[in-house]
Design an enzyme around this catalytic site. Sequence first.
Site, PDB file in Angstrom:
ATOM      1  N   ASN A   1      -3.137   8.793   9.725  1.00 19.42           N
ATOM      2  CA  ASN A   1      -4.238   8.298  10.584  1.00 19.42           C
ATOM      3  C   ASN A   1      -5.337   9.316  10.837  1.00 19.42           C
ATOM      4  O   ASN A   1      -5.418   9.913  11.908  1.00 19.42           O
ATOM      5  CB  ASN A   1      -3.685   7.833  11.942  1.00 19.42           C
ATOM      6  CG  ASN A   1      -2.922   6.539  11.830  1.00 19.42           C
ATOM      7  OD1 ASN A   1      -3.299   5.648  11.083  1.00 19.42           O
ATOM      8  ND2 ASN A   1      -1.830   6.448  12.557  1.00 19.42           N
TER       9      ASN A   1
ATOM     10  N   TYR B   1       0.846  -1.204   0.000  1.00 18.28           N
ATOM     11  CA  TYR B   1       0.000   0.000   0.000  1.00 18.28           C
ATOM     12  C   TYR B   1       0.883   1.257   0.000  1.00 18.28           C
ATOM     13  O   TYR B   1       0.652   2.201  -0.749  1.00 18.28           O
ATOM     14  CB  TYR B   1      -0.911  -0.046   1.233  1.00 18.28           C
ATOM     15  CG  TYR B   1      -1.659   1.220   1.554  1.00 18.28           C
ATOM     16  CD1 TYR B   1      -2.771   1.610   0.813  1.00 18.28           C
ATOM     17  CD2 TYR B   1      -1.270   2.023   2.631  1.00 18.28           C
ATOM     18  CE1 TYR B   1      -3.472   2.775   1.136  1.00 18.28           C
ATOM     19  CE2 TYR B   1      -1.963   3.176   2.965  1.00 18.28           C
ATOM     20  CZ  TYR B   1      -3.061   3.551   2.209  1.00 18.28           C
ATOM     21  OH  TYR B   1      -3.746   4.704   2.535  1.00 18.28           O
TER      22      TYR B   1
ATOM     23  N   LYS C   1       1.449   4.186  -2.956  1.00 17.16           N
ATOM     24  CA  LYS C   1       1.315   5.623  -2.693  1.00 17.16           C
ATOM     25  C   LYS C   1       2.571   6.365  -3.175  1.00 17.16           C
ATOM     26  O   LYS C   1       2.486   7.442  -3.746  1.00 17.16           O
ATOM     27  CB  LYS C   1       1.101   5.879  -1.198  1.00 17.16           C
ATOM     28  CG  LYS C   1      -0.262   5.432  -0.676  1.00 17.16           C
ATOM     29  CD  LYS C   1      -1.350   6.356  -1.166  1.00 17.16           C
ATOM     30  CE  LYS C   1      -2.701   6.049  -0.549  1.00 17.16           C
ATOM     31  NZ  LYS C   1      -3.804   6.738  -1.239  1.00 17.16           N
TER      32      LYS C   1
HETATM   33  P1  NAD Z   1     -12.266   5.281   2.305  1.00 15.85           P
HETATM   34  O1  NAD Z   1     -11.997   3.840   2.011  1.00 15.85           O
HETATM   35  O2  NAD Z   1     -13.393   5.609   3.202  1.00 15.85           O
HETATM   36  O3  NAD Z   1     -12.447   6.070   0.935  1.00 15.85           O
HETATM   37  C1  NAD Z   1     -11.896   5.642  -0.270  1.00 15.85           C
HETATM   38  C2  NAD Z   1     -13.043   5.541  -1.254  1.00 15.85           C
HETATM   39  O4  NAD Z   1     -12.523   5.166  -2.529  1.00 15.85           O
HETATM   40  C3  NAD Z   1     -14.084   4.477  -0.861  1.00 15.85           C
HETATM   41  O5  NAD Z   1     -15.365   5.067  -0.678  1.00 15.85           O
HETATM   42  C4  NAD Z   1     -14.075   3.526  -2.035  1.00 15.85           C
HETATM   43  O6  NAD Z   1     -15.348   3.001  -2.366  1.00 15.85           O
HETATM   44  C5  NAD Z   1     -13.533   4.413  -3.151  1.00 15.85           C
HETATM   45  N1  NAD Z   1     -13.025   3.589  -4.227  1.00 15.85           N
HETATM   46  C6  NAD Z   1     -12.201   2.516  -4.135  1.00 15.85           C
HETATM   47  N2  NAD Z   1     -12.011   1.974  -5.351  1.00 15.85           N
HETATM   48  C7  NAD Z   1     -12.738   2.724  -6.226  1.00 15.85           C
HETATM   49  C8  NAD Z   1     -12.945   2.660  -7.622  1.00 15.85           C
HETATM   50  N3  NAD Z   1     -12.379   1.697  -8.357  1.00 15.85           N
HETATM   51  N4  NAD Z   1     -13.739   3.582  -8.199  1.00 15.85           N
HETATM   52  C9  NAD Z   1     -14.358   4.548  -7.462  1.00 15.85           C
HETATM   53  N5  NAD Z   1     -14.179   4.660  -6.131  1.00 15.85           N
HETATM   54  C10 NAD Z   1     -13.379   3.760  -5.519  1.00 15.85           C
HETATM   55  O7  NAD Z   1     -10.903   5.905   2.848  1.00 15.85           O
HETATM   56  P2  NAD Z   1     -10.558   7.318   3.507  1.00 15.85           P
HETATM   57  O8  NAD Z   1     -10.116   7.048   4.884  1.00 15.85           O
HETATM   58  O9  NAD Z   1     -11.638   8.289   3.248  1.00 15.85           O
HETATM   59  O10 NAD Z   1      -9.248   7.694   2.674  1.00 15.85           O
HETATM   60  C11 NAD Z   1      -9.266   8.545   1.539  1.00 15.85           C
HETATM   61  C12 NAD Z   1      -7.883   8.594   0.927  1.00 15.85           C
HETATM   62  O11 NAD Z   1      -6.933   9.012   1.901  1.00 15.85           O
HETATM   63  C13 NAD Z   1      -7.385   7.251   0.397  1.00 15.85           C
HETATM   64  O12 NAD Z   1      -6.672   7.474  -0.793  1.00 15.85           O
HETATM   65  C14 NAD Z   1      -6.424   6.772   1.449  1.00 15.85           C
HETATM   66  O13 NAD Z   1      -5.428   5.926   0.937  1.00 15.85           O
HETATM   67  C15 NAD Z   1      -5.862   8.085   1.953  1.00 15.85           C
HETATM   68  N6  NAD Z   1      -5.382   7.965   3.339  1.00 15.85           N
HETATM   69  C16 NAD Z   1      -6.265   7.852   4.359  1.00 15.85           C
HETATM   70  C17 NAD Z   1      -5.789   7.750   5.657  1.00 15.85           C
HETATM   71  C18 NAD Z   1      -6.730   7.645   6.829  1.00 15.85           C
HETATM   72  O14 NAD Z   1      -6.246   7.628   7.945  1.00 15.85           O
HETATM   73  N7  NAD Z   1      -8.036   7.586   6.647  1.00 15.85           N
HETATM   74  C19 NAD Z   1      -4.410   7.739   5.910  1.00 15.85           C
HETATM   75  C20 NAD Z   1      -3.547   7.833   4.835  1.00 15.85           C
HETATM   76  C21 NAD Z   1      -4.034   7.970   3.557  1.00 15.85           C
END
Ligand code: NAD
Length: 326
Positions: free
Chosen positions: A181, A152, A156
Amino acid sequence: MTKQKTAIVCGAGGFIGGHLVNRLKEEGYWVRGVDIKEHEHDNNHADDVVTGDLRDINVCQALFDRPIDEVYQLAADMGGAGYLFTGENDAAVMHNSVLINLNMLETSRLNGTKKIFYSSSACVYPEHNQMDPNNPDCAEHTVYPASPDSEYGWEKLFSERLYLTYHKNYGMEVRIGRYHNIFGPQGTWTGGKEKVPAAVCRKVAEAEDGGEIEIWGDGKQTRSFLYVAECVEAVRRLMKSDFLGPVNIGSEEMLSINDLVHMVADIAGKEIRIKHIPGPLGVRGRNSNNKLIAEKLGWAPSRPLKEGLEKTYEWINSKVNSLQEA
Ligand code: NAD
């Protein structure tokens, strides 16, 4: 009269995407939210809600049927440690997320949208800088030589570089934030993809006063957590600035998982004992380093961790209660 700004939020059916849509709406944007699924908690208030798979370039292309000023690319195949760090989903994680980034960057370019935000992650940092739980080093420049502890993280890192090449070769105004986080209401709180703060809130909400909850490992691993409204504020500041990043978007209020449990138990007003069990752990220590973002954007979290946890516990507790009543 100034023209209304337009934005696409990819991953709008997800946790942070849902909050970002609300923020852009508050600021007067016309917003198109796109996701492969509907928002689990109905937090999707975009002007136009598109359900579509961003791995399909035709779906991406169709999003640009009007001039779009900004794209926020948050869609990714992800989850908590139980999904990302067992190794069982590595091929899917890399394949799906790379495709989404390739497609959204290319269609943004082809349709003349120059400004695009990409949500990277603290998971890009090398494992060897995060072995000491009391002194992890996540300053932006320490990312190379690269050695993330998960595929993962490698995805990124590759995608960060992809965005930077579109800046270098095509002059696109990319902005890259490395989230550390993020937590808060309307995030995944059950089912195996939930992150640590949500999992702890749920376990404490489900436990009796004086009861016991299970925690993976010895609980001495350290992390910091950022409340979602703070994250969205940082993203907006980054987009309004002329700084590309990559830049950390996180909190420096680091604590051990055991201390996180104590904090949540305190909020719940419960005595909770911890039972340590084997499970996927990730690195020993991780903390945001906010020196660069403070210098470039004048940003730091405005409220302590406990306040965000109170709001999150309240939300998860109400979910647990309504399930128990049903
Ligand atoms: P989340 O899983 O709630 O949101 C990601 C969304 O992407 C989901 O709703 C999912 O359905 C959608 N998705 C996945 N594959 C898809 C596709 N093929 N087509 C359309 N939509 C698709 O996650 P989040 O916590 O809201 O994170 C958002 C972003 O931030 C992500 O890129 C994640 O890697 C990054 N991130 C989040 C955190 C955290 O702590 N939440 C930390 C580091 C990075």
